[in-house]
Design a protein around this motif. Structure first.
Motif, short mmCIF file in Angstrom:
data_model
loop_
_atom_site.label_atom_id
_atom_site.label_comp_id
_atom_site.label_asym_id
_atom_site.label_seq_id
_atom_site.Cartn_x
_atom_site.Cartn_y
_atom_site.Cartn_z
N ASP A 86 58.11 -48.88 -40.44
CA ASP A 86 57.40 -47.61 -40.57
C ASP A 86 55.93 -47.84 -40.20
O ASP A 86 55.20 -48.50 -40.95
N ILE A 115 51.37 -51.33 -41.16
CA ILE A 115 52.79 -51.53 -41.46
C ILE A 115 52.83 -52.23 -42.81
O ILE A 115 52.33 -53.34 -42.96
N ASP A 116 53.39 -51.56 -43.81
CA ASP A 116 53.46 -52.12 -45.17
C ASP A 116 52.09 -52.62 -45.64
O ASP A 116 51.94 -53.74 -46.12
N HIS A 117 51.08 -51.82 -45.48
CA HIS A 117 49.70 -52.14 -45.91
C HIS A 117 49.07 -53.29 -45.13
O HIS A 117 48.05 -53.83 -45.56
N GLU A 167 58.47 -50.18 -33.68
CA GLU A 167 58.54 -48.83 -34.25
C GLU A 167 59.94 -48.50 -34.76
O GLU A 167 60.09 -47.76 -35.73
N ARG A 201 52.28 -46.50 -39.68
CA ARG A 201 51.38 -45.41 -40.09
C ARG A 201 50.08 -45.51 -39.29
O ARG A 201 49.46 -46.58 -39.25
N ILE A 202 49.68 -44.42 -38.66
CA ILE A 202 48.44 -44.43 -37.89
C ILE A 202 47.27 -44.16 -38.83
O ILE A 202 47.18 -43.10 -39.43
N ASP A 203 46.41 -45.15 -38.99
CA ASP A 203 45.21 -44.98 -39.82
C ASP A 203 44.10 -44.31 -39.03
O ASP A 203 43.36 -43.48 -39.54
N VAL A 262 46.42 -49.06 -37.00
CA VAL A 262 47.68 -48.66 -37.62
C VAL A 262 47.97 -49.60 -38.80
O VAL A 262 47.30 -50.63 -38.95
#
Length: 145
Positions: A30, A69-71, A26, A32-34, A67
């Motif tokens: 970055d 990270i960079d797609h 973390e 991102r929580i999907d 989640v």
């Protein structure tokens, strides 16, 4: 590393190991929580020990999280209601899928965590063996009479 092996290490490993690596990831990426951690039911498929036929034993409560990270998606699923653990597994999975620079060190430590898990299992098996009870039957005695 195969996904099944990675999942086994992350699920059976120490909680502090998983928390440490999720925190490090973390800080460096970055996340991102999907899909926020949520509970659900899944059917537990198993195999009958006598007939060797598969059957569904029943439903099991699980916590799922997704989640990115960079797609690159990471998924965490654990039995029971453990939102933190499912999130941390998803973060580690996403970091490995994304090929972050930190993953090389992570893979080395995953090997060490796997060795720890195996040692713990051997110790538990040895502890269980001490309580093993052996039964003698009267079949041999009756066969001779």
């Amino acid at each position: 590393m195969k996904k099944s092996r990675l999942t086994k290490i992350l699920v059976e490993g120490r909680p502090e190991f998983l928390a440490k690596w999720a925190g490090l990831i973390e800080k460096t990426a970055d996340v991102r929580i999907d899909r926020a951690p949520s509970t659900g039911l899944v059917m537990l498929k198993t195999r009958d020990s006598v007939s060797k036929q598969p059957f569904y034993m029943g439903e099991v409560l699980v916590t799922e999280c997704s989640v990115a990270i960079d797609h690159h998606v990471g998924i965490g699923i654990v039995m029971g209601e453990e939102p933190n653990r499912s999130y941390q597994i998803a973060v580690v999975d996403a970091a490995i899928n994304a090929g972050l620079g930190i993953t090389k060190e992570l893979l080395t430590e995953l090997d060490m965590e796997e060795a720890y898990i195996q040692q713990r299992m051997r110790e538990e098996a040895a502890r269980i063996t001490k309580t093993r009870v052996e039964f003698d039957t009267m079949e041999d005695y009756n066969a001779k009479s």
